[in-house]
Scaffold this active site. Structure first.
Site, mmCIF file in Angstrom:
data_model
loop_
_atom_site.group_PDB
_atom_site.id
_atom_site.type_symbol
_atom_site.label_atom_id
_atom_site.label_comp_id
_atom_site.label_asym_id
_atom_site.label_seq_id
_atom_site.Cartn_x
_atom_site.Cartn_y
_atom_site.Cartn_z
ATOM 1 C CD1 TRP A 150 -0.638 -1.576 3.138
ATOM 2 C CD2 TRP A 150 0.337 0.400 3.449
ATOM 3 N NE1 TRP A 150 -0.029 -1.592 4.377
ATOM 4 C CE2 TRP A 150 0.570 -0.399 4.598
ATOM 5 C CE3 TRP A 150 0.857 1.696 3.422
ATOM 6 C CZ2 TRP A 150 1.299 0.056 5.695
ATOM 7 C CZ3 TRP A 150 1.587 2.150 4.521
ATOM 8 C CH2 TRP A 150 1.798 1.339 5.638
ATOM 9 C CG ASN A 151 5.079 1.186 0.595
ATOM 10 O OD1 ASN A 151 4.659 0.283 -0.134
ATOM 11 N ND2 ASN A 151 6.352 1.292 0.921
ATOM 12 C CE LYS A 174 -4.222 -9.146 -2.514
ATOM 13 N NZ LYS A 174 -4.571 -8.161 -1.408
ATOM 14 N N GLY A 227 6.324 -6.634 0.357
ATOM 15 C CA GLY A 227 5.569 -6.514 1.593
ATOM 16 C C GLY A 227 6.434 -6.883 2.780
ATOM 17 C CD GLU A 249 11.277 -4.104 -1.726
ATOM 18 O OE1 GLU A 249 11.545 -4.133 -0.502
ATOM 19 O OE2 GLU A 249 10.518 -3.283 -2.251
ATOM 20 C CG LEU A 250 10.556 -10.004 1.705
ATOM 21 C CD1 LEU A 250 10.936 -11.299 2.394
ATOM 22 C CD2 LEU A 250 9.084 -10.014 1.312
ATOM 23 C CB CYS A 283 10.897 -1.594 2.206
ATOM 24 S SG CYS A 283 11.152 -1.090 0.490
ATOM 25 C CD GLU A 384 9.859 -2.894 7.582
ATOM 26 O OE1 GLU A 384 10.334 -2.267 6.622
ATOM 27 O OE2 GLU A 384 9.250 -3.979 7.452
#
Length: 491
Positions: A150-151, A174, A227, A249-250, A283, A384
């Site tokens: 969502w960012n 999605k 996410g 990509e976390l 992130c 985080e």
């Protein structure tokens, strides 16, 4: 109030379950649109459309034509960028200055990969086998599932989608249930650009109802996800059962390291950019500020002065520096971590709680917060937060800075501030992070690979490296003459 349906096979489709859900403006707290609530049936329909396109018109299209379609899409994005940026602000509450810049810039990815589409080349292999010709070819995987956060919904989708389409794959996206509108508005551009139906599909909804069925669908050949590390681990586990490749990509807990010989003003601005830009909801946030002891006190004093002047309010206003937290659950999470930091013994020298003022409407504002007296083993330094919360940690020398910086489960990014080129090179070599910035922060480009070490992810996005994430290599052997060798031994 606008209602959005799924985009499947080039058509707008009602949700199979006949349900929609509300999406809110984080700044005003008002519901402004309804989003289709997807289920396994919607996912299956979208994957079937993507598979049909891959096996049909898109799969048979030559790479040059695919590239031209991507370039045409880039042109349409440039035209629609202001509108798309405003939709993202309405959905996630980030600054129009930031989101507008992102929607304009993302056109460059489609233009870049449009140019790469017909430059995917195999090789002729000089083998040790006489009379046999051997060559390699790179082929697309098929249907790729993309799950976005969502960012920065459209930019982070773009980092996946441009390379995947250039490689010849099709996609089912999605988006986050909190920020689906911009992706659906973006979908309209594909028909105008001339893409065949089914190349790009969007199914909206919640993770358990739409995301999970998408990941495990038997016709999905790869998942690209951005996410949290917790969600990424679940996707990785599900993909492992299918022996399916992933790009993940976390999260991050990036160190922003300032040495005594750095340009003080530039480093202060870099520290602020690293954590308070995007309300800390990124992130790559430089959420751990490592300061050499000799400058610690003076640096913190200047940092507090500058950060304390940040203007909070309407994200649509170009005068605003810090907007609201995007979701109510994330707002509470940030406040919980502030409480944890105080309980651990960290000293709050700025902010430390919710913010309300004449230019704030909703209740999802957190004041820019700075903690000193932080140890690297504290939860506030290890986990985080994803909000405007900075942990300041002192260090003595390069050796200690590296030890602190690398003593973390994450490894997405790092910053180094120094005037010593030798130190810059040593630090960039020893830091366990996928991106290292020296005397700058938050710089990204379509030309440069991006990704993480450790729990920060798997694979790379952007740059030439990214297109190979969406390809598989095939080795072809051709005998120049028929052979009558012993059939029971390997050639």
């Amino acid at each position: 109030m606008k209602s959005y349906n799924h985009y499947i096979g080039g058509q707008w489709v009602d949700p199979a379950g006949g349900e929609w859900f509300d999406t809110e403006n984080p700044y005003t707290g008002e519901v402004w649109a309804r989003i289709a609530r997807g289920t396994e049936s919607d996912v299956s329909r979208a994957v079937s459309a993507a598979k049909m396109a891959f096996e049909g018109e898109w799969g048979s299209m030559n790479p040059t034509k695919r590239g031209k379609l991507l370039v045409r899409l880039a042109e349409l994005i440039e035209r629609e960028a202001p509108r798309l940026g405003e939709i993202e602000v309405r959905d996630n509450g980030k600054l129009i200055a930031e989101m507008g810049a992102q929607t304009r810039y993302m056109a460059e990815w489609y233009r870049y990969y449009g140019g790469l589409a017909d430059k995917i080349e195999g090789a002729v292999i000089p083998t040790d086998k006489p009379g046999i010709f051997n060559f390699t070819r790179y082929e697309p995987l098929g249907v790729v599932a993309m799950i976005t956060p969502w960012n920065s919904p459209l930019l982070l989708l773009t980092w996946k989608l441009a390379a995947a389409l250039a490689a010849g794959n099709t996609a089912v996206v999605k988006p986050s249930e909190f920020t689906s509108a911009s992706t659906l508005e973006f979908a309209e551009l594909f028909e105008e650009a001339g893409f065949p139906p089914g190349v790009f599909n969007v199914v909206t909804g919640f993770g358990a109802e739409a995301g999970a069925p998408l990941v495990v669908h038997p016709h999905v050949e790869k998942v690209a996800f951005t996410g949290s590390d917790v969600a990424g681990q679940k996707i990785y586990e599900a993909a492992a059962k299918k022996i399916m490749p992933v790009t993940l990509e976390l999260g991050g807990k990036s160190p922003n390291i300032v040495f005594a010989d750095a340009d003080m003003e530039a480093a202060v601005m870099g520290a602020i950019s690293g954590i308070f830009a995007a309300t800390g909801q990124t992130c790559i946030a430089g959420s751990r500020l490592l300061l050499q002891r000799s400058i610690h006190d003076d640096f913190v004093k200047r940092l507090v002065e500058v950060a304390g002047e940040a203007r909070m309010g309407d994200p649509m206003s170009p005068e605003t520096h810090v907007g609201p937290i995007t979701t109510r659950s994330q707002f509470q999470k940030v406040l919980d971590y502030i409480g944890i930091a105080k309980a651990e013994g960290a000293t709050c020298v700025l902010g430390g709680g919710p913010y309300s003022g004449p230019s704030t409407k909703g209740s999802q504002f957190v004041a820019p917060t700075i903690f000193t007296n932080v140890r690297n083993d504290m939860r506030i330094a290890q986990e985080e937060v994803f909000g405007p919360v900075l942990s300041v940690i002192p260090f003595e020398d390069e050796v200690e800075a590296i030890a602190i910086a690398n003593d973390i489960d994450f490894g997405l990014a790092a910053g180094v501030w120094t005037s010593d080129i030798g130190r810059a090179l040593r630090m960039s070599e020893r830091l366990r992070a996928g991106t290292v910035w020296v005397n700058t922060y938050r710089a990204v480009s379509f030309t440069s690979p991006f990704g993480g070490y450790k729990r920060s992810g798997e694979g790379r996005e952007s740059g030439k490296e990214a297109i190979k994430e969406f390809l598989q290599v095939k080795s072809v052997w051709i005998a120049q003459e028929a052979s009558t060798q012993n059939p029971f031994i390997i050639r």
